[in-house]
Design a protein around this motif. Structure first.
Motif, PDB file in Angstrom:
ATOM      1  N   SER A 210      -2.053  44.493 -25.668  1.00 29.08           N
ATOM      2  CA  SER A 210      -2.818  45.637 -26.179  1.00 29.08           C
ATOM      3  C   SER A 210      -2.323  46.844 -25.414  1.00 29.08           C
ATOM      4  CB  SER A 210      -4.324  45.448 -25.984  1.00 29.08           C
ATOM      5  OG  SER A 210      -4.673  45.556 -24.611  1.00 29.08           O
ATOM      6  N   ARG A 211      -2.634  48.027 -25.895  1.00 24.93           N
ATOM      7  CA  ARG A 211      -2.198  49.235 -25.185  1.00 24.93           C
ATOM      8  C   ARG A 211      -2.708  49.221 -23.746  1.00 24.93           C
ATOM      9  NH1 ARG A 211      -3.810  53.864 -29.704  1.00 24.93           N
ATOM     10  NH2 ARG A 211      -2.430  53.124 -31.386  1.00 24.93           N
TER      11      ARG A 211
ATOM     12  N   ILE B  79      -8.540  49.273 -34.354  1.00 27.39           N
ATOM     13  CA  ILE B  79      -9.018  48.987 -33.001  1.00 27.39           C
ATOM     14  C   ILE B  79      -9.945  47.771 -33.048  1.00 27.39           C
ATOM     15  CG2 ILE B  79     -10.251  49.893 -31.006  1.00 27.39           C
ATOM     16  CD1 ILE B  79      -9.587  52.724 -32.109  1.00 27.39           C
TER      17      ILE B  79
ATOM     18  N   GLU C 225      -3.892  46.622 -21.751  1.00 25.43           N
ATOM     19  CA  GLU C 225      -3.373  45.565 -20.880  1.00 25.43           C
ATOM     20  C   GLU C 225      -1.904  45.780 -20.560  1.00 25.43           C
ATOM     21  OE1 GLU C 225      -5.026  43.346 -19.235  1.00 25.43           O
ATOM     22  OE2 GLU C 225      -6.891  44.066 -20.129  1.00 25.43           O
TER      23      GLU C 225
ATOM     24  N   LYS D 110       1.912  45.051 -27.438  1.00 25.13           N
ATOM     25  CA  LYS D 110       1.336  43.770 -27.023  1.00 25.13           C
ATOM     26  C   LYS D 110       1.197  43.669 -25.501  1.00 25.13           C
ATOM     27  CE  LYS D 110       1.146  42.393 -31.261  1.00 25.13           C
ATOM     28  NZ  LYS D 110      -0.141  42.265 -31.955  1.00 25.13           N
TER      29      LYS D 110
ATOM     30  N   GLU E  93      -2.939  52.119 -35.569  1.00 23.49           N
ATOM     31  CA  GLU E  93      -3.346  50.718 -35.564  1.00 23.49           C
ATOM     32  C   GLU E  93      -4.863  50.655 -35.518  1.00 23.49           C
ATOM     33  OE1 GLU E  93      -3.008  46.764 -35.889  1.00 23.49           O
ATOM     34  OE2 GLU E  93      -1.264  48.105 -35.841  1.00 23.49           O
TER      35      GLU E  93
ATOM     36  N   LEU F  97      -7.538  49.657 -27.005  1.00 23.90           N
ATOM     37  CA  LEU F  97      -7.616  48.239 -27.372  1.00 23.90           C
ATOM     38  C   LEU F  97      -6.677  47.896 -28.531  1.00 23.90           C
ATOM     39  CD1 LEU F  97     -11.486  47.668 -27.194  1.00 23.90           C
ATOM     40  CD2 LEU F  97      -9.764  46.759 -25.621  1.00 23.90           C
ATOM     41  N   ALA F  98      -6.130  48.915 -29.177  1.00 25.33           N
ATOM     42  CA  ALA F  98      -5.216  48.686 -30.299  1.00 25.33           C
ATOM     43  C   ALA F  98      -4.038  47.827 -29.845  1.00 25.33           C
ATOM     44  CB  ALA F  98      -4.732  50.014 -30.864  1.00 25.33           C
ATOM     45  N   GLU F  99      -3.571  46.977 -30.741  1.00 25.40           N
ATOM     46  CA  GLU F  99      -2.562  45.980 -30.379  1.00 25.40           C
ATOM     47  C   GLU F  99      -1.191  46.271 -30.970  1.00 25.40           C
ATOM     48  OE1 GLU F  99      -4.324  42.322 -31.595  1.00 25.40           O
ATOM     49  OE2 GLU F  99      -5.858  42.358 -30.010  1.00 25.40           O
ATOM     50  N   ASP F 100      -0.880  47.555 -31.228  1.00 28.13           N
ATOM     51  CA  ASP F 100       0.464  47.875 -31.709  1.00 28.13           C
ATOM     52  C   ASP F 100       1.490  47.763 -30.583  1.00 28.13           C
ATOM     53  OD1 ASP F 100      -0.712  50.010 -30.454  1.00 28.13           O
ATOM     54  OD2 ASP F 100      -0.322  51.465 -32.040  1.00 28.13           O
TER      55      ASP F 100
END
Length: 337
Positions: free
Chosen positions: A109-110, A232, A112, A107, A230, A102-105
Motif C-alpha cells: 500500500s502507499r 481506498i 506501508e 504495493k 486508486e 491506504l490505496a494499493e496502486d
C-alpha cells in the motif's frame, strides 16, 4: 589483556584432534614400513632417524597453530584516547498518514511502502540526525531529531493511519511543524522530506514552503500513487471490507497530485521524485542530494581505542614454523678420527 574476537577460542578444540592425527599418521607409517621390510632390516634402515627431533618438529607445528588461533582472538592491551567527531545534516521525514495512503496502486500500500523505504534509509544513516512528522488534517512531531536510529524506528513502527485523528491532508501543517522543530540555529543543514500523494485539502503549502526557504530548509518531495488514481480500501466496525466513500455515498478515488509537490520542492531548492514499485526514490534523494550537502558537527566524544597485539603472536608462530623447517629428522653422526 582483553580479546576483541573471543569466539575464535573454539579453534583450540581442534588442537587435541591434530595431535591425535599426528600420532595416528606415525603409527600408520610404522605399520606400512613393517610390511615393507623385515624387523632386523627395518631397525637398520631407521637407525639414522631421531624420533625425539621428529616429535619436537610436531610439537613446534602444533604450538605455532595454537599461537595463530590466539592471534585470531585479537589480544589487546594498552589503549589511547581518540576524539571522534560525528558530522551530518538534520533530516525530518514528514509521512502522510491520511486514509488515501491506504490505496494499493503501490504495493503493498502507499503507506506501508513508504514506511519500508524510511526504514531502509534510517538503517543506512551514519551521522545524520533524523526525525519523524506524521500528518493528515494536522501534523504531529512523532519523533524529534535524534541520533538514536533505534528509537526513531520504534516511533515509525508506532505510526499508523489513525495516528492523527483529524482527517484530510494538510502538507502546510507538516511544513509548519518542521519550522517549529527547526526553530533557531543556523539557516542551513536542514532537510524536510515530504512523502505523500500530494492531495492538499487545506492551507497554502507554497506559502509555507516560502517560509521554510527563508529558514534555510530544503524540501524534497516524494509523490506516491498514480495519476489515474486508486480506490481506498477500508474496513468498517463490523469487519466488512469495502472502499472509502464521500458524504454523498460516492466511492472516493485518490489521485497523485504531482504539480503541488513539484512547486514546493522547486521553491526551496529541493527535488521531486515519483515513487514506483521498483524505485521508491528516498534512497536516491539521500545519495544524490542530501549526502552531498554541507554537514555540521553534531557530536564530538572521546573513544577509548585498545592497542592490537595479535602481530606478536603471528610473528612467534612464523618463527616456530621456520625453526621447525631447520630441524632434521636425522641423527648427528660423529666424525672418525
Amino acid at each position: 589483556m582483553r580479546f576483541a574476537a573471543v569466539n575464535f577460542a573454539f579453534g583450540f578444540i581442534a588442537l587435541p584432534a591434530l595431535l591425535l592425527f599426528y600420532f595416528w599418521a606415525a603409527k600408520l607409517r610404522k605399520s606400512a614400513l613393517e610390511k615393507f621390510a623385515q624387523k632386523e632390516l627395518l631397525a637398520q634402515l631407521l637407525s639414522s632417524l631421531d624420533n625425539r627431533k621428529r616429535f619436537l618438529k610436531t610439537g613446534l607445528t602444533v604450538l605455532a597453530i595454537a599461537l595463530m588461533f590466539f592471534a585470531l582472538m585479537r589480544p589487546q592491551w594498552g589503549f589511547h584516547w581518540e576524539e571522534v567527531k560525528r558530522k551530518g545534516v538534520d533530516i525530518l521525514i514528514a509521512l502522510d498518514t491520511s486514509k488515501s495512503m491506504l490505496a494499493e496502486d503501490v504495493k503493498p500500500s502507499r503507506f506501508e511502502r513508504s514506511k519500508l523505504a524510511i526504514k531502509d534509509l534510517a538503517r543506512n544513516l551514519k551521522g545524520d540526525r533524523i526525525g519523524l512528522i506524521a500528518f493528515s488534517g494536522s501534523a504531529f512531531l512523532q519523533c524529534p531529531l535524534t541520533l538514536d536510529y533505534g528509537g526513531f524506528l520504534l516511533s515509525l513502527d508506532n505510526t499508523g493511519i489513525d495516528t492523527i485523528p483529524k482527517g484530510g491532508t494538510s502538507i502546510t501543517s507538516a511544513i509548519k511543524d518542521a519550522l517549529r522543530s527547526y526553530e533557531g540555529g543556523q539557516k542551513k543543514y536542514k532537510v524536510l522530506v515530504i512523502i505523500t500523494d500530494g492531495e492538499d485539502h487545506e492551507g497554502d503549502p507554497e506559502q509555507a514552503a516560502e517560509e521554510a526557504k527563508k529558514e534555510g530548509i530544503r524540501i524534497f518531495c516524494i509523490g506516491i500513487g498514480t495519476k489515474e488514481g486508486e480506490l481506498i480500501p477500508v474496513t468498517d466496525e463490523t469487519g466488512q471490507k469495502g472502499f472509502l466513500k464521500d458524504s454523498q455515498g460516492n466511492v472516493v478515488k485518490s489521485r497523485l497530485d504531482e504539480s503541488a509537490l513539484q512547486k514546493i520542492a522547486l521553491k526551496t531548492g529541493g527535488v521531486y521524485v515519483r515513487a514506483t514499485n521498483a524505485e521508491f526514490g528516498l534512497d536516491l534523494i539521500y545519495r544524490e542530494r542530501i549526502a552531498k550537502m554541507e554537514k555540521r558537527e553534531l557530536e564530538a566524544k572521546m573513544n577509548k581505542h585498545y592497542e592490537e597485539r595479535f602481530q606478536i603472536f603471528l610473528w612467534l608462530a612464523l618463527l616456530l614454523l621456520t625453526a621447525g623447517n631447520f630441524i632434521s629428522d636425522r641423527k648427528l653422526t660423529k666424525g672418525i678420527s
